[in-house]
Write an enzyme that holds these catalytic residues in place. Structure first.
Site, PDB file in Angstrom:
ATOM      1  CG  HIS A 217      15.999  61.474 -13.575  1.00 48.30           C
ATOM      2  ND1 HIS A 217      15.891  61.400 -14.939  1.00 48.30           N
ATOM      3  CD2 HIS A 217      15.602  60.267 -13.088  1.00 48.30           C
ATOM      4  CE1 HIS A 217      15.416  60.201 -15.274  1.00 48.30           C
ATOM      5  NE2 HIS A 217      15.236  59.501 -14.164  1.00 48.30           N
TER       6      HIS A 217
ATOM      7  CB  CYS B 285      17.453  67.360 -15.410  1.00 46.28           C
ATOM      8  SG  CYS B 285      16.210  66.071 -15.480  1.00 46.28           S
TER       9      CYS B 285
ATOM     10  CB  CYS C 223      17.341  63.567 -19.111  1.00 41.06           C
ATOM     11  SG  CYS C 223      17.534  65.342 -18.982  1.00 41.06           S
ATOM     12  CD  GLU C 224      14.210  62.251 -25.446  1.00 39.13           C
ATOM     13  OE1 GLU C 224      14.918  61.536 -26.168  1.00 39.13           O
ATOM     14  OE2 GLU C 224      12.971  62.283 -25.514  1.00 39.13           O
ATOM     15  CG  HIS C 225      13.124  66.040 -21.530  1.00 39.42           C
ATOM     16  ND1 HIS C 225      12.691  65.054 -20.675  1.00 39.42           N
ATOM     17  CD2 HIS C 225      12.477  65.832 -22.700  1.00 39.42           C
ATOM     18  CE1 HIS C 225      11.800  64.293 -21.284  1.00 39.42           C
ATOM     19  NE2 HIS C 225      11.659  64.740 -22.517  1.00 39.42           N
ATOM     20  CG  HIS C 226      16.606  69.284 -18.456  1.00 39.83           C
ATOM     21  ND1 HIS C 226      15.683  68.312 -18.156  1.00 39.83           N
ATOM     22  CD2 HIS C 226      15.976  70.464 -18.314  1.00 39.83           C
ATOM     23  CE1 HIS C 226      14.531  68.879 -17.831  1.00 39.83           C
ATOM     24  NE2 HIS C 226      14.675  70.185 -17.924  1.00 39.83           N
TER      25      HIS C 226
ATOM     26  CD  GLN D 154      14.231  55.777 -14.586  1.00 38.12           C
ATOM     27  OE1 GLN D 154      14.448  56.908 -14.150  1.00 38.12           O
ATOM     28  NE2 GLN D 154      13.882  54.757 -13.818  1.00 38.12           N
TER      29      GLN D 154
HETATM   30 ZN   LIG Z   1      15.812  66.233 -17.749  1.00 41.73          ZN
END
Ligand SMILES: [Zn+2]
Length: 195
Positions: free
Chosen positions: A153, A155, A84-87, A125
């Site tokens: 996920h 994260c 994931c690009e956030h975490h 996703q």
């Molecule tokens: Zn994430």
């Protein structure tokens, strides 16, 4: 491509940043067990993001076959691993693809290759689902394409945000799959014999 031997430029710099990160996290980056870790992580991250340097459209354009078959083609249970690009933590699961050819088909392994390319980038996703759909739409120009992604996920699960084993499902479709009946046919086939 052999992921063990082909690394990109910037590998040493990447490793030196990971060495700093280890120290910033409270580790001692010079202790024996961590000595080679920065370079290992740098190499792993280059492999996990190699999709930035690969052209998914080209994979399909190079493997188009003229074929009169115009019933639904389904490729299901394609395993994927992404981050994931956030975490920058993994999300992983299965991709299912259906398309209705309009004169052209492609090798089934090529669809898996497209999934591999888009998943080896930092992703969300929803966007990955859309990108796989658009790649197939633009190259095969089928009467319709539908992509379903089921993923866990890390994260969410590791941080306790989401119940363990929760699965996120996304889908995107075009053309003939705008008809509920066609989507249903695909979904029924997905839930069918092999699950
Ligand atoms: Zn994430």
């Amino acid at each position: 491509m052999n992921p063990e031997t082909e690394f990109r430029e910037g590998l040493d710099e990447l490793a030196s940043h990971y060495k700093s990160i280890l120290d910033l996290l409270g580790e001692d980056s010079s202790r024996e067990g961590l000595e080679k870790t920065p370079m290992r992580v740098a190499k792993a991250m280059q492999i996990l993001t190699r999709g930035y340097y690969q052209d998914a459209n080209k994979v399909l354009l190079d493997a188009l076959f003229e074929e009169k078959y115009n019933q639904m083609v389904i490729v299901k249970d394609i395993d994927f691993f992404s981050m994931c690009e956030h975490h920058m933590l993994p999300f992983y699961g299965k991709v299912h693809v259906a398309y209705i050819p309009n004169g052209y088909i492609t090798g089934l392994s090529k669809i898996a290759r497209v999934v591999d390319i888009f998943s080896h980038r930092l992703q969300v996703q929803e966007r990955m689902t859309l990108q796989i759909k658009e790649c197939i739409q633009q190259t095969l120009k089928p009467l319709g394409v539908m992509v379903v992604v089921e993923a866990k996920h890390m994260c969410m699960q590791m941080r306790g945000v989401e119940k363990r084993n929760a699965i996120t499902t996304t889908s995107d479709f075009s053309g003939a799959f705008n008809q509920a009946k066609t989507r249903e046919e695909f979904m029924n086939l997905l839930r069918g014999e092999c699950r």
